[in-house]
Design an enzyme around this catalytic site. Structure first.
Site, PDB file in Angstrom:
ATOM      1  N   CYS A   1      -3.332   5.448  -5.994  1.00 57.31           N
ATOM      2  CA  CYS A   1      -2.411   6.091  -5.061  1.00 57.31           C
ATOM      3  C   CYS A   1      -2.660   7.610  -4.980  1.00 57.31           C
ATOM      4  CB  CYS A   1      -0.972   5.742  -5.446  1.00 57.31           C
ATOM      5  SG  CYS A   1       0.246   6.067  -4.142  1.00 57.31           S
ATOM      6  N   ALA A   2      -1.667   8.428  -5.305  1.00 55.53           N
ATOM      7  CA  ALA A   2      -1.826   9.884  -5.212  1.00 55.53           C
ATOM      8  C   ALA A   2      -2.651  10.464  -6.356  1.00 55.53           C
ATOM      9  CB  ALA A   2      -0.448  10.550  -5.183  1.00 55.53           C
TER      10      ALA A   2
END
Length: 444
Positions: free
Chosen positions: A363-364
């Site tokens: 994800c991030a």
């Protein structure tokens, strides 16, 4: 830990049947078997303002010792993404619940404090003995029976339709589904069907960990409408087709080995994405990896991105004293930012890379943690779509899971189970990963 590498680039895949009930990213086809319920196709579009979109729905999610954590957290996370006012209630004598696979969840309240409240939805996760503990809670039984009598929405997942709803008499004359090993029991109290998600009037049931996203998407549609279900699932990086295979992009193939069960560190922080953290931990512990959850905060309890409270096993200071076969970071904007500022975590990640031991992020975190600290230098990676412009080499970002030698990265909540299965395959082999995927009902 011995490793070997190869310069060959390979495209590897597990022959797995994907969620047969729906596909998403440009289009989400949610196929739900139901009585008096028309299957819908969700196409991604901007939400229009309406009273339904702005109305906050009250939801109760009871949890117990032995609850399946992946199911509970996905239900809570997705419903909160939809704007629902979700209360997580413990049926135990304390807020802290010891869920399956050693995952610790802190509830918002005790079930006794919820007895006078009215909810638009009460949704039971599964897991054993969690479903039995839910069934044995008198306060919850009364709440559910009143919910049914008032004609309000109620739902149960995995073991809970057979173990809780059935004995309470809440499935009489209705079609329902549950985890496969409980189907015979379910057939004595309902019309048992093998649908991945079953909707019959005001009752929604489903089968297991691998169907939880579909289950919750159906709940969101019933509560908030099709557009809101689109909005929530559209941001989760779900699969784009109903194919029977999912693919893992692997470059510079190398063997990941360990002495005995692989020791894996999963750091968590305030703002970590709870779905990603819990799906990873849950999946890898099912595979019999020794997973250590380390808090980068000053205490064990963290508040995740959708306000789920999780308790780590140890603090990072203690975790850094150990050696790991893999260090893997969940995403979540706040959590990734916290990781990036935690010098001790960055140092052990750099040591992991220098020793040619596996590390990864989803994800991030690839973009906000690994990239700015030089941990993607010379590597191919992927990340959450909105973060891919922060990667210095975006050439492989469209892949859902990318392995480059000792690095593994992935995209978001909707790719986390594939991410966990890819790690399982690297340490335990493809046969083990397939076996686990079938148990979780990620594959048929």
């Amino acid at each position: 830990m011995a490793t070997s590498s190869s310069s060959l680039t390979t495209l590897r895949h597990l022959t797995l049947t994907h969620f047969s009930s729906f596909a998403h990213y440009k289009t989400l086809a949610l196929k739900i078997t139901s009585l008096n319920y028309t299957p819908r196709t969700f196409s991604i579009r901007a939400s229009s303002s309406s009273s339904m979109a702005h109305e906050s729905k009250k939801v109760l999610v009871p949890i117990a010792n032995g609850t399946e954590p992946m199911e509970a957290v996905i239900i809570i996370d997705m419903l909160r993404r939809a704007g629902a006012d979700v209360t997580v209630a413990s049926v135990e004598n304390q807020l802290r619940v010891e869920a399956c696979h050693g995952i610790k969840i802190i509830a918002d309240s005790l079930i006794s404090d919820c007895s006078a409240s009215v909810y638009d939805l009460i949704a039971l996760p599964g897991g054993m003995p969690g479903a039995t503990n839910l069934k044995n809670c008198g306060v919850l039984e009364n709440l559910m029976k009143q919910q049914a009598a008032d004609g309000r929405l109620y739902a149960a997942h995995c073991a809970s339709p057979a173990v809780a709803l059935g004995p309470w008499g809440l499935l009489k004359g209705l079609k329902a589904t549950c985890y496969p090993s409980f189907m015979e029991q379910l057939a004595t109290v309902a019309t048992a069907v093998e649908s991945r998600v079953q909707v019959d009037g005001k009752v929604v049931t489903s089968r297991g960990p691998g169907t939880t996203i579909e289950f919750t998407a159906a709940l969101i549609e019933k509560l908030c409408g099709e557009e809101k279900a689109n909005e929530v699932t559209g941001a989760m990086v779900l699969r784009s087709n109903n194919g029977e295979e999912y693919f893992i992009r692997e470059l510079n193939q190398m063997e990941w080995t360990s002495e005995g069960a692989p020791q894996i560190l999963v750091p968590i922080a305030n703002g970590s994405e709870e779905m990603e953290a819990v799906i990873m931990i849950d999946t890898l512990r099912r595979a019999k990896a020794n997973v250590i959850v380390g808090s980068v905060e000053e205490k064990l309890e963290i508040l995740a991105s959708r306000n789920v409270k999780l308790e780590a096993d140890i603090l990072l200071d203690e975790a850094t004293k150990l050696s790991y076969d893999l260090i893997v970071l969940p995403g979540g904007l706040g959590g990734a930012q916290a990781f990036a500022k935690t010098e001790k975590l960055i140092n052990i990640l750099k040591q992991q890379r220098e020793a040619n031991r596996p590390y990864g992020a989803i994800c991030a975190s690839p973009a906000l943690v690994l990239e700015p600290h030089g941990l993607l230098k010379g590597k191919k990676a992927t990340a959450f779509p909105a973060m891919c412009n922060k990667l210095s080499d975006p050439s492989e970002t469209e892949n859902r899971v990318v392995i480059d030698g000792n690095l593994i990265t992935s995209r978001g909540p909707g790719t986390t189970m594939e991410f966990g299965l890819a790690i399982t395959e690297k340490f335990f082999g493809r046969e083990k990963a397939l076996e686990l995927a079938k148990i979780m009902l990620f594959v048929q």
